[in-house]
Design an enzyme around this catalytic site. Structure first.
Site, short mmCIF file in Angstrom:
data_model
loop_
_atom_site.label_atom_id
_atom_site.label_comp_id
_atom_site.label_asym_id
_atom_site.label_seq_id
_atom_site.Cartn_x
_atom_site.Cartn_y
_atom_site.Cartn_z
N ASP A 148 3.51 9.57 -0.86
CA ASP A 148 2.35 8.78 -0.43
C ASP A 148 2.11 7.66 -1.44
O ASP A 148 2.21 7.90 -2.65
CB ASP A 148 1.10 9.68 -0.36
CG ASP A 148 0.14 9.24 0.74
OD1 ASP A 148 0.13 8.05 1.08
OD2 ASP A 148 -0.61 10.10 1.26
N HIS A 182 0.82 -1.22 0.00
CA HIS A 182 0.00 0.00 0.00
C HIS A 182 0.85 1.26 0.00
O HIS A 182 0.32 2.35 -0.23
CB HIS A 182 -0.92 0.01 1.23
CG HIS A 182 -2.03 -0.99 1.15
ND1 HIS A 182 -3.34 -0.64 0.88
CD2 HIS A 182 -2.04 -2.34 1.25
CE1 HIS A 182 -4.08 -1.73 0.84
NE2 HIS A 182 -3.33 -2.78 1.07
P1 ADP Z 1 -2.98 6.55 5.08
O1 ADP Z 1 -3.41 5.18 4.67
O2 ADP Z 1 -1.52 6.80 4.95
O3 ADP Z 1 -3.48 6.95 6.43
P2 ADP Z 1 -4.92 7.59 3.08
O4 ADP Z 1 -5.21 8.99 2.69
O5 ADP Z 1 -4.70 6.67 1.94
O6 ADP Z 1 -3.65 7.62 4.07
O7 ADP Z 1 -6.10 6.98 3.94
C1 ADP Z 1 -6.51 7.60 5.13
C2 ADP Z 1 -7.91 7.11 5.47
O8 ADP Z 1 -8.18 7.43 6.83
C3 ADP Z 1 -8.98 7.80 4.63
O9 ADP Z 1 -10.00 6.88 4.32
C4 ADP Z 1 -9.49 8.91 5.55
O10 ADP Z 1 -10.85 9.24 5.36
C5 ADP Z 1 -9.32 8.27 6.92
N1 ADP Z 1 -9.06 9.32 7.93
C6 ADP Z 1 -7.98 10.11 8.01
N2 ADP Z 1 -8.11 10.97 9.05
C7 ADP Z 1 -9.31 10.73 9.60
C8 ADP Z 1 -10.03 11.29 10.70
N3 ADP Z 1 -9.55 12.28 11.46
N4 ADP Z 1 -11.23 10.79 10.98
C9 ADP Z 1 -11.73 9.79 10.23
N5 ADP Z 1 -11.11 9.22 9.20
C10 ADP Z 1 -9.92 9.68 8.88
O1 F6P Z 2 -1.40 3.27 4.21
C1 F6P Z 2 -0.53 2.58 5.00
C2 F6P Z 2 -1.12 2.18 6.34
O2 F6P Z 2 -0.18 1.43 7.07
C3 F6P Z 2 -2.37 1.35 6.22
O3 F6P Z 2 -2.09 -0.01 6.00
C4 F6P Z 2 -3.00 1.62 7.55
O4 F6P Z 2 -4.37 1.42 7.54
C5 F6P Z 2 -2.68 3.09 7.77
O5 F6P Z 2 -1.46 3.29 7.12
C6 F6P Z 2 -2.68 3.43 9.24
O6 F6P Z 2 -1.54 2.92 9.90
P1 F6P Z 2 -1.54 2.15 11.28
O7 F6P Z 2 -2.22 0.84 11.07
O8 F6P Z 2 -0.10 2.03 11.63
O9 F6P Z 2 -2.29 3.03 12.26
#
Ligand code: ADP
Ligand code: F6P
Length: 487
Positions: free
Chosen positions: A368, A161
Site C-alpha cells: 500500500d 499516491h
Molecule cells: P485507498 O486510497 O487505496 O482506497 P486508503 O486507506 O489510503 O486506501 O484510503 C481509503 C479511504 O477511503 C479512507 O479515507 C477510508 O476512510 C475511505 N473508505 C474506505 N472504505 C470505506 C467505506 N466503506 N465507507 C466510507 N469510506 C471508506
Molecule cells: O490510493 C489510490 C487511489 O487511486 C486514489 O487515488 C483513489 O482515490 C482511490 O485509490 C480509489 O480509486 P478509484 O478512484 O479507482 O475508485
C-alpha cells in the site's frame, strides 16, 4: 498557507471532489479544497461521466462553496482503455508488485496517452502564468509532458499516491522508459515514503543511467527534484467526528450489541492489494488454534466494491466472498457469526463510530502506498481506552507508525498471534502505544503534507536546496520489517 506561494494552486486528479457534503470530510478532498479556496485555484479532472467525443466534449467550470472545479466527460472507449485498462489493469497491479496480474495492451496504452493529451488541451487555457499545478497519481504520469508540448511554462508537480515498484518489476512494463521519462517534465516529483523514493532513484541511476544528488535527480538531459512527502490525515476533524454526540450514541449502541465481544474491524476498498484473503486466513488460523476466543471476537470487514469492470477485481471478489463464507460455515454458532462482511460505503460519521467501537483494527495490505484507514482508526480512538492497530509492514503508513503491532501479512500464524495479543493488550500498553501514534499523526498531518509539497514546488528553480527533507522537516526513513517495531 505557504509564505512562498505566489500564484494559484491548480490541482489535477482523475476524480474531482467531492467538494461538499459528507464525502468532503475525507482526506485529500479537504486538504486540497482549503488550499484551492485560499488561492482561488481550480480542481481539474474527469467529471465521472462518459460519452460524447474528444472533439465535442467541453470542460465544465463550476463554483461550489467557494471552490472552482473544472471537469470533463470522457469518450466511453477512451475512458475504458485509460482507466479500466492501462491505469487499473496494467499500472496499478505492477506498481503494487503484482506482475502476475498486470496486463499490457498497446491499445489501452494509446487510450491512456490520448486522455492525458486531452486533459492537457482542456486544462491549458484555464492556466495563469504563475499557477502552481499539482498533478495527482498514476492516471496522469504524462500530463506534464503533454502540457509542456503545448507550451506550458508553469511550475508542475506530481505526487504518486501508490508505491513506486522495484526496478526489476518496472522493467517488465514494455513502456517503462516512456512512463518514467515523462516524470522529467515536472519540476517536483513526490513519493509517499523514502523506500518509494529510493526505488525511483535506483531506476534512474541503474536503468536510465542518470544521477541523484540529494533531492536533485538528473536523467535524459533534464533535472528535476524528488522527495518523500508522506500523506497524513486531518486528525482534528476525525477526532471531532468520533466524539460528536451522534457518534457517541452509535458507539454505545454498537457496544451494547457486542456485549462482552471485542470487535475487530477492517475497512478497505475491495482490492487484492489490501491483503483481504490473507487477513481472513490469519483470522481463521486464530479460530483454529484458540477455541477460547470463539464467541469473544467478531470480525467486521467493510469492503466496498471497487473497479468492478476490471476482471482481476471481479475474480478477487468471488474468491474473497467464498473465504468469508467458509469461515462462517466452519465456526458460526447460533449466537455468534465470526465474520460480518459489508460491501457498502459507510458515511464518515458512522465510520468514525465503528472505528471507536472496535477493540482492534486489522490493516494488513500486502502492499500500500500509505493507507489512511490505519491513521483514521487511531485518530478515532478514546485516548483513555484506545483500541489497538495491527498494521502490515508493507503499508507506507508503517514507516511512521512503529507503535502499532506490525505484522508480515504473508505470515498467517504471526498475524493470528498479533491479533490475539492486540485483543488482550493491557490498558496501560494500549494507552502508551496510542499516545505515541497520535504524536506522529499530529506532527505529520494532512496540512503539513500539502504545505510541504506546495512550498517545495513554489521554491525558486535555481535556489540551492541541498536537502529538501531537512528543509521541510520530513521524517527520516525506517525499514520495511516487523522486527523493527519496539516489541
Ligand atoms: P485507498 O486510497 O487505496 O482506497 P486508503 O486507506 O489510503 O486506501 O484510503 C481509503 C479511504 O477511503 C479512507 O479515507 C477510508 O476512510 C475511505 N473508505 C474506505 N472504505 C470505506 C467505506 N466503506 N465507507 C466510507 N469510506 C471508506
Ligand atoms: O490510493 C489510490 C487511489 O487511486 C486514489 O487515488 C483513489 O482515490 C482511490 O485509490 C480509489 O480509486 P478509484 O478512484 O479507482 O475508485
Amino acid at each position: 498557507m505557504s509564505p512562498a506561494r505566489r500564484g494559484r494552486l491548480v490541482a489535477v486528479s482523475n476524480r474531482v471532489g467531492p467538494v461538499t457534503g459528507e464525502g468532503a470530510a475525507g482526506g485529500l478532498a479537504v486538504a486540497l479544497v482549503d488550499a484551492l479556496r485560499e488561492t482561488r485555484g481550480i480542481w481539474f479532472g474527469w467529471s465521472g461521466k462518459t460519452g460524447g467525443s474528444a472533439e465535442s466534449n467541453r470542460v465544465r467550470v463550476r463554483e461550489t462553496a467557494g471552490l472552482r472545479t473544472a471537469t470533463l466527460d470522457l469518450p466511453a472507449a477512451d475512458h475504458d482503455g485509460y482507466y479500466n485498462g492501462f491505469a487499473n489493469h496494467c499500472l496499478w497491479p505492477l506498481f503494487h508488485f503484482r506482475v502476475d496480474l498486470s496486463r499490457y495492451d498497446p491499445d489501452e496504452h494509446a487510450a491512456y496517452a490520448r486522455v492525458n493529451a486531452l486533459f492537457a488541451r482542456q486544462l491549458l487555457p484555464l492556466l495563469e502564468s504563475d499557477d502552481l499545478v499539482w498533478v495527482h497519481d498514476y492516471h496522469l504520469f504524462p500530463l506534464a509532458a503533454e502540457l509542456r508540448a503545448l507550451g506550458a511554462r508553469q511550475r508542475l508537480g506530481f505526487f504518486l499516491h501508490i508505491p513506486f515498484p522495484p526496478r526489476d518489476i518496472l522493467n517488465t512494463l514494455p513502456a517503462h522508459e516512456w512512463l518514467v521519462r515523462a516524470l522529467f517534465d515536472y519540476d517536483l516529483v513526490g513519493f509517499q515514503t523514502e523506500q518509494d523514493l529510493q526505488r525511483f532513484c535506483d531506476y534512474i541511476e541503474r536503468e536510465a543511467r542518470g544521477s541523484v544528488s540529494g533531492t536533485r535527480v538528473r536523467a535524459w538531459g533534464r533535472e528535476i527534484r524528488a522527495a518523500a512527502f508522506p500523506i497524513g490525515i486531518d486528525v482534528g476533524a476525525f477526532e471531532r467526528l468520533a466524539t460528536a454526540p451522534a457518534a457517541a450514541r452509535q458507539v454505545r449502541e454498537l457496544r451494547a450489541r457486542l456485549r462482552d465481544r471485542a470487535q475487530i474491524i477492517g475497512v478497505d476498498r475491495l482490492d487484492y492489494s489490501k491483503g483481504l484473503l490473507r487477513r481472513l486466513s490469519a483470522y481463521e488460523t486464530l479460530l483454529e488454534r484458540q477455541p477460547r476466543v470463539h464467541g469473544k471476537l467478531e470480525f467486521l470487514q467493510i469492503a466496498p466494491i471497487s473497479r468492478g469492470e476490471v476482471q482481476a477485481y471481479r475474480d478477487f471478489r468471488a474468491e474473497i466472498e467464498q473465504a468469508a463464507a467458509r469461515i462462517n460455515s466452519r465456526f458460526a454458532r447460533l449466537d455468534w457469526t465470526p465474520v460480518r462482511w459489508l460491501t457498502q460505503a459507510v458515511p464518515r460519521p458512522t465510520l468514525a463510530a465503528l472505528y471507536r467501537a472496535s477493540r482492534v483494527a486489522l490493516v494488513t495490505p500486502v502492499r500500500d502506498g500509505m493507507n489512511l484507514v490505519a491513521k483514521e482508526y487511531v485518530a478515532a480512538q478514546d485516548p483513555d481506552d484506545p483500541g489497538v492497530l495491527v498494521l502490515s509492514c508493507f503499508a507506507g503508513a508503517a514507516q511512521q507508525m512503529q507503535a502499532a503491532l506490525l505484522v508480515n501479512p504473508y505470515d498467517a500464524a504471526a498475524t493470528a498471534e498479533a491479533l490475539l495479543r492486540a485483543s488482550e493488550l493491557p490498558l496501560d500498553e494500549r494507552r502508551a502505544r496510542h499516545a505515541e501514534l497520535m504524536r506522529g499523526l499530529r506532527e505529520f498531518d494532512l496540512a503539513r503534507w500539502r504545505d510541504a509539497f506546495t512550498q517545495a514546488l513554489a521554491a525558486p528553480a535555481r535556489r540551492r536546496v541541498r536537502d529538501l527533507r531537512a528543509l521541510l522537516r520530513l521524517p527520516s526513513a525506517t525499514t520495511e520489517s516487523p522486527s523493527r517495531s519496539r516489541h
